[in-house]
Design an enzyme around this catalytic site. Structure first.
Site, PDB file in Angstrom:
ATOM      1  CE  LYS A  32      -4.475   0.907   0.119  1.00  0.00           C
ATOM      2  NZ  LYS A  32      -5.574   0.092  -0.429  1.00  0.00           N
ATOM      3  N   GLY A  37     -20.501   7.109   2.396  1.00  0.00           N
ATOM      4  CA  GLY A  37     -19.357   7.325   1.495  1.00  0.00           C
ATOM      5  C   GLY A  37     -19.826   7.190   0.064  1.00  0.00           C
TER       6      GLY A  37
HETATM    7  P1  NAD Z   1     -13.200   7.850  -2.936  1.00  0.00           P
HETATM    8  O1  NAD Z   1     -12.215   8.901  -2.654  1.00  0.00           O
HETATM    9  O2  NAD Z   1     -13.659   7.673  -4.335  1.00  0.00           O
HETATM   10  O3  NAD Z   1     -14.499   8.077  -2.024  1.00  0.00           O
HETATM   11  C1  NAD Z   1     -14.468   8.252  -0.660  1.00  0.00           C
HETATM   12  C2  NAD Z   1     -15.846   8.778  -0.275  1.00  0.00           C
HETATM   13  O4  NAD Z   1     -15.962   8.808   1.142  1.00  0.00           O
HETATM   14  C3  NAD Z   1     -16.091  10.232  -0.753  1.00  0.00           C
HETATM   15  O5  NAD Z   1     -17.422  10.351  -1.219  1.00  0.00           O
HETATM   16  C4  NAD Z   1     -15.918  11.055   0.512  1.00  0.00           C
HETATM   17  O6  NAD Z   1     -16.680  12.249   0.495  1.00  0.00           O
HETATM   18  C5  NAD Z   1     -16.446  10.069   1.540  1.00  0.00           C
HETATM   19  N1  NAD Z   1     -15.981  10.341   2.884  1.00  0.00           N
HETATM   20  C6  NAD Z   1     -14.733  10.733   3.291  1.00  0.00           C
HETATM   21  N2  NAD Z   1     -14.731  10.890   4.629  1.00  0.00           N
HETATM   22  C7  NAD Z   1     -15.984  10.586   5.053  1.00  0.00           C
HETATM   23  C8  NAD Z   1     -16.598  10.564   6.322  1.00  0.00           C
HETATM   24  N3  NAD Z   1     -15.927  10.886   7.423  1.00  0.00           N
HETATM   25  N4  NAD Z   1     -17.902  10.177   6.392  1.00  0.00           N
HETATM   26  C9  NAD Z   1     -18.577   9.845   5.278  1.00  0.00           C
HETATM   27  N5  NAD Z   1     -18.059   9.859   4.059  1.00  0.00           N
HETATM   28  C10 NAD Z   1     -16.774  10.227   3.957  1.00  0.00           C
HETATM   29  O7  NAD Z   1     -12.588   6.514  -2.343  1.00  0.00           O
HETATM   30  P2  NAD Z   1     -12.974   5.014  -2.687  1.00  0.00           P
HETATM   31  O8  NAD Z   1     -11.999   4.511  -3.672  1.00  0.00           O
HETATM   32  O9  NAD Z   1     -14.422   4.906  -2.951  1.00  0.00           O
HETATM   33  O10 NAD Z   1     -12.609   4.324  -1.288  1.00  0.00           O
HETATM   34  C11 NAD Z   1     -13.542   4.274  -0.200  1.00  0.00           C
HETATM   35  C12 NAD Z   1     -13.160   3.114   0.687  1.00  0.00           C
HETATM   36  O11 NAD Z   1     -13.193   1.924  -0.078  1.00  0.00           O
HETATM   37  C13 NAD Z   1     -11.750   3.194   1.276  1.00  0.00           C
HETATM   38  O12 NAD Z   1     -11.727   2.592   2.555  1.00  0.00           O
HETATM   39  C14 NAD Z   1     -10.929   2.360   0.308  1.00  0.00           C
HETATM   40  O13 NAD Z   1      -9.733   1.873   0.897  1.00  0.00           O
HETATM   41  C15 NAD Z   1     -11.930   1.275   0.008  1.00  0.00           C
HETATM   42  N6  NAD Z   1     -11.654   0.540  -1.216  1.00  0.00           N
HETATM   43  C16 NAD Z   1     -11.734   1.138  -2.437  1.00  0.00           C
HETATM   44  C17 NAD Z   1     -11.442   0.388  -3.562  1.00  0.00           C
HETATM   45  C18 NAD Z   1     -11.566   0.970  -4.942  1.00  0.00           C
HETATM   46  O14 NAD Z   1     -11.393   0.213  -5.919  1.00  0.00           O
HETATM   47  N7  NAD Z   1     -11.896   2.235  -5.102  1.00  0.00           N
HETATM   48  C19 NAD Z   1     -11.056  -0.955  -3.449  1.00  0.00           C
HETATM   49  C20 NAD Z   1     -11.002  -1.532  -2.180  1.00  0.00           C
HETATM   50  C21 NAD Z   1     -11.301  -0.761  -1.071  1.00  0.00           C
END
Ligand code: NAD
Length: 415
Positions: free
Chosen positions: A105, A217
């Site tokens: 990571k 989120g």
């Molecule tokens: P992203 O940046 O696209 O979205 C994050 C979202 O969370 C945004 O809408 C933001 O406004 C919101 N957010 C941030 N802080 C917040 C809070 N305190 N309360 C509520 N909402 C909040 O990120 P993502 O890629 O969607 O990732 C989100 C989660 O999913 C993370 O934990 C990431 O590690 C995990 N994840 C993502 C992927 C992927 O392919 N994108 C894969 C595995 C895991």
């Protein structure tokens, strides 16, 4: 009080699993710490000609089963312990899905919302120059995560290719389609979670048609999560949120409308015909399915007792603390744990690596079919382990995944 340091939580989960598997001291020691980590300072020329120095990290947690794989976050609150925890979880995730990969990571402490496109590009290229000798298609392959995008992956691939003097599309995944990206990568994390939800609903006897869902989120994982529960199963999304707050409507919220509204206003708040709801209230919403797609430690011993959902889909990494896990298990809430639920992203990233190696592109249907097969198999392996050992789904996922990593380390003669 729940522990909130993500790496302390990750280590506690490993110790817990090591007890169940009765691991040797050397095996436990290898699992408890990263194999390698790099800390870098990245000088970036800002638009006003000043230079700002950003701190970045790359952690390679364990590569016994293959090259490390894991996303890269740009976040103002990034810490080395968060990156270590996420790298550990990537190790178990790749193993659980039986991918020939280890876990890694990366992160940069920055607020991309405050950077201009030019500054963001120079920071992205600067990060790759700083970690360039540490990563490679054979050693460690980054991908997008919170606040990093396919465009950022494209800049990074381009910078690394310039350093190497040849195209290195395999350096990074989550690239745009014209640059060796895979069909189906965009919604892969959420779609993979949906396949596990479908299986869970079958086991629990939960009728998904008209089931209600709340989504915390609304980024990459969450917005596709909301769209897919609607389109694949006919669920009704009744609440959703982002970092600025949330909205709810018992009659249902159209995920497509939320996406449009968010694109226009950069938040879900203020969506017409909805009432405001806080991120805390979303966790306690009276729904069948709670989709967690934001950040760590949102379900803790302070609110787990008030969770009303029957199923929790952890699309986010680390949203539930160990204390909360125990409370939810006692309450009979079916938690589909993060490194199973959100493994669709890395699985399609792995398909992207394979396609880049063979200079061949799979169809969207093929990607989704292969993803379904792997997610469904992993879900049932975890469920089986949960029943055999009488443990919650997260501990069961650890048992399946860690056993494979330990076996690889034994075969290599490390432990
Ligand atoms: P992203 O940046 O696209 O979205 C994050 C979202 O969370 C945004 O809408 C933001 O406004 C919101 N957010 C941030 N802080 C917040 C809070 N305190 N309360 C509520 N909402 C909040 O990120 P993502 O890629 O969607 O990732 C989100 C989660 O999913 C993370 O934990 C990431 O590690 C995990 N994840 C993502 C992927 C992927 O392919 N994108 C894969 C595995 C895991």
């Amino acid at each position: 009080m729940s522990e909130t340091n993500p790496f302390a939580i990750a280590q506690r989960q490993i110790n817990d699993c090591a007890d169940i598997l009765k691991l040797q001291a050397s095996e436990r020691a290898m699992l408890l710490t990263p194999m390698r980590e790099l800390h870098v300072s990245i000088p970036v020329r800002m638009d006003d000609r000043s230079v700002r120095v950003f701190q970045g990290f790359r952690v390679q947690y364990n590569d016994a089963r293959g090259p490390c794989k894991g996303g890269l976050r740009f976040h103002p609150d990034e810490t080395i312990d968060t990156v270590r925890a996420l790298a550990a979880w990537m190790t178990w995730k790749c193993s659980l899905l039986d991918l020939p990969l280890g876990g890694g990571k990366g992160g940069v402490i920055c607020n991309p919302k405050e950077l201009t496109p030019g500054e963001l590009e120079r920071l992205s290229r600067g990060y790759v120059r700083a970690v360039g000798t540490f990563i490679s298609p054979e050693k460690d392959v980054p991908a997008p995560d919170v606040y990093t995008t396919p465009q950022i992956m494209a800049w990074m691939m381009d910078e690394y290719s310039k350093m190497a003097g040849e195209n290195k599309f395999g350096l990074i995944t989550g690239k745009p389609l014209p640059l060796g990206g895979s069909a189906g990568r965009g919604d892969a994390t959420a779609r993979g979670g949906m396949f596990t939800l479908r299986e869970a609903a079958g086991v629990l006897g939960l009728n998904l048609k008209n089931a209600t869902a709340a989504v915390q989120g609304f980024g990459n994982a969450g917005n596709f999560g909301a769209q897919l529960v609607e389109s694949m199963f006919g669920c009704r999304v009744v609440a959703c949120s982002d970092s600025r707050g949330g909205v709810r409507n018992r009659d249902g919220i159209s995920a497509a409308e939320v996406c449009r509204h968010k694109e226009e206003t950069s938040s879900v708040i203020g969506l017409p015909k909805c009432t405001p709801v806080s991120n805390e209230e979303i966790i306690e919403a009276d729904v069948d399915i709670l989709i967690l797609a934001a950040l760590e430690n949102v379900v803790t011993d302070r609110n787990a007792d008030r969770v009303k959902a029957k199923v929790i889909l952890e699309l986010a990494n680390g949203p539930t603390t160990p204390e909360a896990d125990d409370i939810l298990y006692r309450k009979g809430v079916h938690v589909i744990p993060d490194f199973l639920c959100n493994a669709g992203g890395v699985t399609v990233s792995y398909f992207e690596m394979v396609q880049n190696m063979y200079l061949y592109c799979w169809s969207l249907e093929e990607v989704q079919r292969q993803l379904d097969l792997r997610m469904t198999k992993a879900y049932h392996q975890v469920l089986e382990a949960s029943k055999t050992h009488r443990i919650n789904m997260r501990r069961a996922a650890y048992v399946v995944a860690v056993r494979r990593v330990v076996e690889a380390m034994q075969l290599r003669g490390w432990v």
